[in-house]
Design an enzyme around this catalytic site. Structure first.
Site, mmCIF file in Angstrom:
data_model
loop_
_atom_site.group_PDB
_atom_site.id
_atom_site.type_symbol
_atom_site.label_atom_id
_atom_site.label_comp_id
_atom_site.label_asym_id
_atom_site.label_seq_id
_atom_site.Cartn_x
_atom_site.Cartn_y
_atom_site.Cartn_z
ATOM 1 N N HIS A 159 0.837 -1.210 0.000
ATOM 2 C CA HIS A 159 0.000 0.000 0.000
ATOM 3 C C HIS A 159 0.876 1.267 0.000
ATOM 4 O O HIS A 159 0.824 2.075 0.930
ATOM 5 C CB HIS A 159 -0.903 -0.039 1.247
ATOM 6 C CG HIS A 159 -2.165 0.759 1.128
ATOM 7 N ND1 HIS A 159 -2.167 2.131 0.996
ATOM 8 C CD2 HIS A 159 -3.467 0.382 1.126
ATOM 9 C CE1 HIS A 159 -3.413 2.560 0.937
ATOM 10 N NE2 HIS A 159 -4.220 1.519 0.998
ATOM 11 N N GLU A 265 -0.575 1.189 -5.611
ATOM 12 C CA GLU A 265 -0.502 -0.007 -4.774
ATOM 13 C C GLU A 265 -0.564 -1.298 -5.600
ATOM 14 O O GLU A 265 -1.647 -1.767 -5.947
ATOM 15 C CB GLU A 265 -1.655 0.002 -3.782
ATOM 16 C CG GLU A 265 -1.916 1.315 -3.094
ATOM 17 C CD GLU A 265 -3.303 1.397 -2.495
ATOM 18 O OE1 GLU A 265 -3.917 0.347 -2.233
ATOM 19 O OE2 GLU A 265 -3.800 2.523 -2.287
#
Ligand code: TA6
Length: 297
Positions: A159, A265
Site C-alpha cells: 500500500h 498499490e
C-alpha cells in the site's frame, strides 16, 4: 521497534517491526545529491502500534479491503499483516551494493483467534543507492498429505504512499485497462467495470480505482519528480487518494495530507492468489527514483 538501513551512498530506509511497515525511504538522484524523503506518512498517524500506520508502505495480507473470502470473515480491513509485530533476526545483508533485511510473521495467538490457516510470511526489504524493493513470500504450511490439497487462498498488496503533489501527479500506463471505481455508491465488484481512457491517471478528485490485470510496471511522475514501480507476480494495481471528501473524515490523516501523496498499490486483489501445501508464493516490487522527471501528457 524500528530498524534502519543506511546505504553507504546516502540512501536510507526505516522499517517498523509493527506491520513490517517501511515508514521512511530517503534517496538522492543523479541530479540532486541530497537524499530526500520519497514516502508520505501522516503527522497524525498512530506510531505506537495502536493502529496501522497512515503512510509509508503498509503490507496488506491476507485480504484487501473488507474481507470477502470465507476464511477471512473475522479479519479487519486489509488483514492482520500491517498490524502485527513481525520478527527480525538482527541481520543486515550487504551484497551487490544493496542492503537487505528479512522480517517474518507466523501465526500468533492473536492471529489464530481470527485466522486459522497455517502460513509463514517472509518480507524482504532491499535498499539500493536509488531504489527500494519489497518482496513478500507466502508459504502454505498445510501438510501435503491432505486430499484434496489444502491450498492457501489470499490477497496481497503493497500500500505505497508515494510523496507527490496530488494536484499534479500522473500515473501511467493504465489506458485501456479495466478498473473498478470504489468511489461509486455500490460496493466494488457490484459496480460495473470501466475501461481507463486516460493516458495519464490523475488524482485531482477523490480516487479509489482497482485496476485488474494491469501492466505491472508504472511511472508515477509530476513536474520535477517521480518514481518507477516495477513489479512481478502482482497482476493488479490500486490508485487511491481520498482528497478532502474522504481524507477530511480520517482521524489519522493530517489536515491537507491528501495534497501530498498518491497511493500506487501493486497487488493481487481481484480474486485470490492460491498456493499449494508446502509451496511459496512470491510477489515483489522495486521502486526507483526518476532522475530527470518526464511529464506524461
Ligand atoms: O487502497 C485503497 C483503500 O482500499 C481505500 O478504499 C481506503 O480504504 C484505503 O485503502 C485506506 O484504507 P485504511 O484501512 O488504511 O484506512
Amino acid at each position: 521497534m524500528a530498524l534502519a538501513l543506511n546505504h553507504p551512498k546516502g540512501a536510507s530506509a526505516d522499517i517498523l517491526l509493527y506491520g513490517a511497515t517501511v515508514v521512511s525511504w530517503k534517496t538522492a538522484t543523479q541530479i540532486n545529491p541530497q537524499p530526500t524523503e520519497r514516502l508520505f506518512v501522516s503527522a497524525a498517524s498512530a506510531r505506537d502500534g495502536s493502529k496501522p500506520v497512515r503512510g509509508g508502505i503498509p503490507v496488506v495480507f491476507p485480504c484487501f479491503g473488507p474481507p470477502t473470502h470465507q476464511e477471512h470473515l473475522s479479519l479487519s480491513q486489509h488483514g492482520f499483516a500491517r498490524s502485527s509485530i513481525w520478527s527480525w533476526d538482527g541481520a543486515i545483508h550487504d551484497a551487490d551494493d544493496k542492503l537487505s533485511v528479512t522480517l517474518t510473521l507466523e501465526p500468533t495467538d492473536a492471529i489464530r483467534a481470527v485466522y486459522t490457516r497455517p502460513f509463514h510470511l517472509a518480507y524482504i526489504v532491499t535498499l539500493g543507492q536509488f531504489e527500494l524493493s519489497t518482496e513478500l513470500r507466502v508459504k502454505n504450511m498445510s501438510g501435503s498429505n491432505i486430499y484434496p490439497p489444502d491450498n492457501l487462498e489470499f490477497q496481497a498488496l503493497f500500500h505505497n504512499y508515494i510523496l507527490a503533489p496530488s494536484s499534479e501527479v500522473l500515473v501511467t500506463p493504465l489506458k485501456n485497462i479495466t478498473y473498478f471505481d470504489k468511489t461509486e455508491s455500490t460496493p466494488e465488484g457490484k459496480a460495473a467495470p470501466k475501461v481507463e481512457t486516460r493516458a495519464g491517471v490523475d488524482v485531482r478528485k477523490f480516487t479509489d480505482s482497482v485496476y485488474e490485470d494491469a501492466p505491472q510496471s508504472y511511472d508515477v511522475t509530476w513536474p520535477g519528480g517521480g518514481v518507477e514501480i516495477k513489479t512481478s507476480n502482482l497482476k493488479d494495481v490500486v490508485i487511491w487518494n481520498p482528497q478532502t471528501e474522504a481524507g477530511g473524515k480520517m482521524g489519522d490523516m493530517e489536515k491537507g495530507g491528501w495534497e501530498r501523496f498518491v497511493c500506487c498499490e501493486p497487488g493481487h486483489v481481484r480474486g485470490f492468489a492460491s498456493v499449494a501445501p508446502g509451496l511459496t508464493w512470491v510477489g515483489k516490487q522495486t521502486i526507483s527514483v526518476v532522475h530527470s522527471a518526464r511529464r506524461h501528457q
